[in-house]
Motif scaffolding. Structure first.
Motif, PDB file in Angstrom:
ATOM      1  N   SER A 146       0.812  -1.221   0.000  1.00 12.02           N
ATOM      2  CA  SER A 146       0.000   0.000   0.000  1.00 12.02           C
ATOM      3  C   SER A 146       0.843   1.268   0.000  1.00 12.02           C
ATOM      4  O   SER A 146       0.299   2.363  -0.094  1.00 12.02           O
ATOM      5  CB  SER A 146      -0.915   0.012   1.225  1.00 12.02           C
ATOM      6  OG  SER A 146      -0.161   0.101   2.423  1.00 12.02           O
ATOM      7  N   GLN A 147       2.184   1.093   0.112  1.00 11.01           N
ATOM      8  CA  GLN A 147       3.108   2.233   0.221  1.00 11.01           C
ATOM      9  C   GLN A 147       2.717   3.140   1.381  1.00 11.01           C
ATOM     10  O   GLN A 147       2.763   4.372   1.297  1.00 11.01           O
ATOM     11  CB  GLN A 147       3.178   3.026  -1.083  1.00 11.01           C
ATOM     12  CG  GLN A 147       3.809   2.247  -2.236  1.00 11.01           C
ATOM     13  CD  GLN A 147       4.144   3.134  -3.418  1.00 11.01           C
ATOM     14  OE1 GLN A 147       3.304   3.871  -3.926  1.00 11.01           O
ATOM     15  NE2 GLN A 147       5.391   3.087  -3.847  1.00 11.01           N
ATOM     16  N   ALA A 148       2.346   2.521   2.475  1.00 13.92           N
ATOM     17  CA  ALA A 148       1.924   3.258   3.660  1.00 13.92           C
ATOM     18  C   ALA A 148       3.110   3.971   4.305  1.00 13.92           C
ATOM     19  O   ALA A 148       4.257   3.509   4.227  1.00 13.92           O
ATOM     20  CB  ALA A 148       1.299   2.301   4.666  1.00 13.92           C
ATOM     21  N   THR A 149       2.814   5.071   4.950  1.00 16.94           N
ATOM     22  CA  THR A 149       3.831   5.757   5.747  1.00 16.94           C
ATOM     23  C   THR A 149       4.044   4.952   7.026  1.00 16.94           C
ATOM     24  O   THR A 149       3.098   4.611   7.730  1.00 16.94           O
ATOM     25  CB  THR A 149       3.378   7.181   6.105  1.00 16.94           C
ATOM     26  OG1 THR A 149       3.178   7.913   4.904  1.00 16.94           O
ATOM     27  CG2 THR A 149       4.424   7.891   6.952  1.00 16.94           C
ATOM     28  N   THR A 150       5.292   4.634   7.312  1.00 13.82           N
ATOM     29  CA  THR A 150       5.623   3.781   8.450  1.00 13.82           C
ATOM     30  C   THR A 150       5.750   4.600   9.732  1.00 13.82           C
ATOM     31  O   THR A 150       5.681   5.832   9.724  1.00 13.82           O
ATOM     32  CB  THR A 150       6.952   3.047   8.204  1.00 13.82           C
ATOM     33  OG1 THR A 150       8.022   3.996   8.295  1.00 13.82           O
ATOM     34  CG2 THR A 150       6.978   2.391   6.827  1.00 13.82           C
ATOM     35  N   CYS A 151       5.975   3.904  10.831  1.00 13.40           N
ATOM     36  CA  CYS A 151       6.202   4.567  12.112  1.00 13.40           C
ATOM     37  C   CYS A 151       7.458   5.427  12.074  1.00 13.40           C
ATOM     38  O   CYS A 151       7.611   6.354  12.883  1.00 13.40           O
ATOM     39  CB  CYS A 151       6.340   3.525  13.227  1.00 13.40           C
ATOM     40  SG  CYS A 151       4.955   2.392  13.370  1.00 13.40           S
ATOM     41  N   ALA A 152       8.360   5.135  11.144  1.00 13.02           N
ATOM     42  CA  ALA A 152       9.596   5.914  11.009  1.00 13.02           C
ATOM     43  C   ALA A 152       9.379   7.215  10.251  1.00 13.02           C
ATOM     44  O   ALA A 152      10.268   8.060  10.186  1.00 13.02           O
ATOM     45  CB  ALA A 152      10.670   5.070  10.304  1.00 13.02           C
ATOM     46  N   GLY A 153       8.198   7.385   9.652  1.00 13.67           N
ATOM     47  CA  GLY A 153       7.897   8.631   8.969  1.00 13.67           C
ATOM     48  C   GLY A 153       8.194   8.651   7.488  1.00 13.67           C
ATOM     49  O   GLY A 153       8.219   9.710   6.860  1.00 13.67           O
ATOM     50  N   GLY A 154       8.410   7.491   6.898  1.00 16.24           N
ATOM     51  CA  GLY A 154       8.638   7.380   5.458  1.00 16.24           C
ATOM     52  C   GLY A 154       8.064   6.068   4.964  1.00 16.24           C
ATOM     53  O   GLY A 154       7.239   5.453   5.648  1.00 16.24           O
TER      54      GLY A 154
END
Length: 365
Positions: free
Chosen positions: A185-193
């Motif tokens: 889904s190309q989601a934004t991760t907990c790392a912010g990218g």
């Protein structure tokens, strides 16, 4: 799209490392606030005290109140400021780590994390999960940096209750499947990218390690034996899952876990036990091939992770209860929306009920 990978500054793992805690971190501050449970202090407090004897760093112990809540964080921030503490050390389990990380953030000090159990992937992350004083999930608190040091004494973990490490396997089990969904889904991760190839490779290695070493490690732990399989599982539960979830992202399994926190009868279950069931629910939502679903359910049975609602503590299953879980899991602020397709409370409810039915089927109930 920006890719990001974050991790603790230093990770240390091995038997007897807690005896060297002062040696490893004593130069990082003049006075350390050490957050620990009463039981933890009785078991290992003297080991920690002795480790600081040859350092110039003073230590102040304080007992954790049991929940990573805003009230507990505020209490400890005040305590640290009143006593001029310039380092925070969390020793114990996931909620202690999350509290220590939040306190260190507010007092602007280094934070050291020392797991005495391998029950969650919380130690390495720049994240605190905030609950109410009653234990109901409230929010994720994203921190600007990861812990300065994560120190894992594997002998201490091998001596802990086996169920806790198995719960950590349950938490780690979700890592690859949630990472896979977030990559799709190309989601934004907990790392912010978005996810890097490196983080995704670690998430996959985490899963492969669990499948290869999980049962061996559980059997060894039941014999109180610290074997190579146990060492690998501790690393998978702590480091591989920690970096994997944070830098690849959370999706269905953890949102389902958060949903179950609204049911009081589930509060006796460990985080990773609820996440393991949440992983099965996510796989049902994805309609994965039968072989993949069967592999995960049978693995959970073999290591002793819950695969039915009854095993999660829900004796009386009602539509009202499970729909409440589904609605909470689908909260707009939660990670179920990182799945690569639309998820609704209705589809989540159906997936939970189907996961429970599959579990009962494989148990022959």
């Amino acid at each position: 799209m920006t890719k990001k990978l974050i991790s603790p500054a230093k990770y240390i793992q091995g038997p007897g490392e807690l005896k060297k805690l002062g040696e490893h971190v004593g130069a990082m501050g003049k006075k350390a606030l050490i957050l620990i449970s009463q039981g933890g202090y009785k078991r290992i407090g003297k080991i920690v005290e002795d480790s600081f004897k040859e350092t110039s760093c003073e230590i102040l112990f304080d007992y954790f109140n049991g929940e990573c809540s805003k009230n507990e964080i505020n209490r400890l921030v005040q305590l640290a400021n009143d006593n001029n503490c310039d380092m925070v050390i969390g020793i114990g389990g996931g909620k202690i780590f999350d509290t220590a990380k939040a306190v260190a953030h507010y007092v602007k000090s280094p934070v050291v994390i020392c797991p005495t159990i391998a029950s969650t992937d919380a130690p390495c992350s720049a994240l605190s999960v905030i609950y109410s004083d009653e234990g109901v999930f409230e929010e994720y608190f994203f921190l600007p940096k990861n812990p300065d040091v994560v120190l894992v004494d594997t002998q201490v973990i091998a001596d802990s209750p086996v169920r806790l490490t198995v719960a950590g396997i349950g938490d780690a089990l979700a890592t690859y499947f949630e990472a896979r969904a977030c990559v799709q889904s190309q989601a934004t991760t907990c790392a912010g990218g978005t996810a890097t190839n490196a983080a995704y490779a670690l998430a996959k290695l985490c899963f492969e390690t669990l499948m290869e070493e999980g049962v061996k490690a559980k059997v060894a732990l039941e014999a109180k034996a610290l074997t190579p399989a146990v060492e690998k599982i501790i690393e998978a539960n702590t480091l591989l899952s920690g970096i994997g979830f944070e830098s690849c992202g959370l999706a269905g399994a953890h949102a389902i876990h958060n949903g179950f926190t609204v049911l009081e009868e589930c509060h006796s279950m460990y985080h990773g036990e609820k996440v393991a069931f949440g992983t099965i629910v996510q796989l049902v939502l994805e309609n994965v091939p039968a072989e993949e679903l069967e592999e995960i359910i049978e693995f959970c049975i073999e290591v002793g992770l819950p695969i039915t609602l009854k095993q999660l503590g829900i004796e009386e299953v009602t539509k009202e209860k499970i729909m409440a879980v589904a609605k909470a899991a689908c909260d707009p602020s939660d990670t179920l929306h990182n799945m690569p397709f639309e998820v609704t409370p209705e589809s989540t409810y159906a997936a939970i009920m189907a996961a429970d039915a599959y579990g009962r089927y494989y148990l022959g109930e």
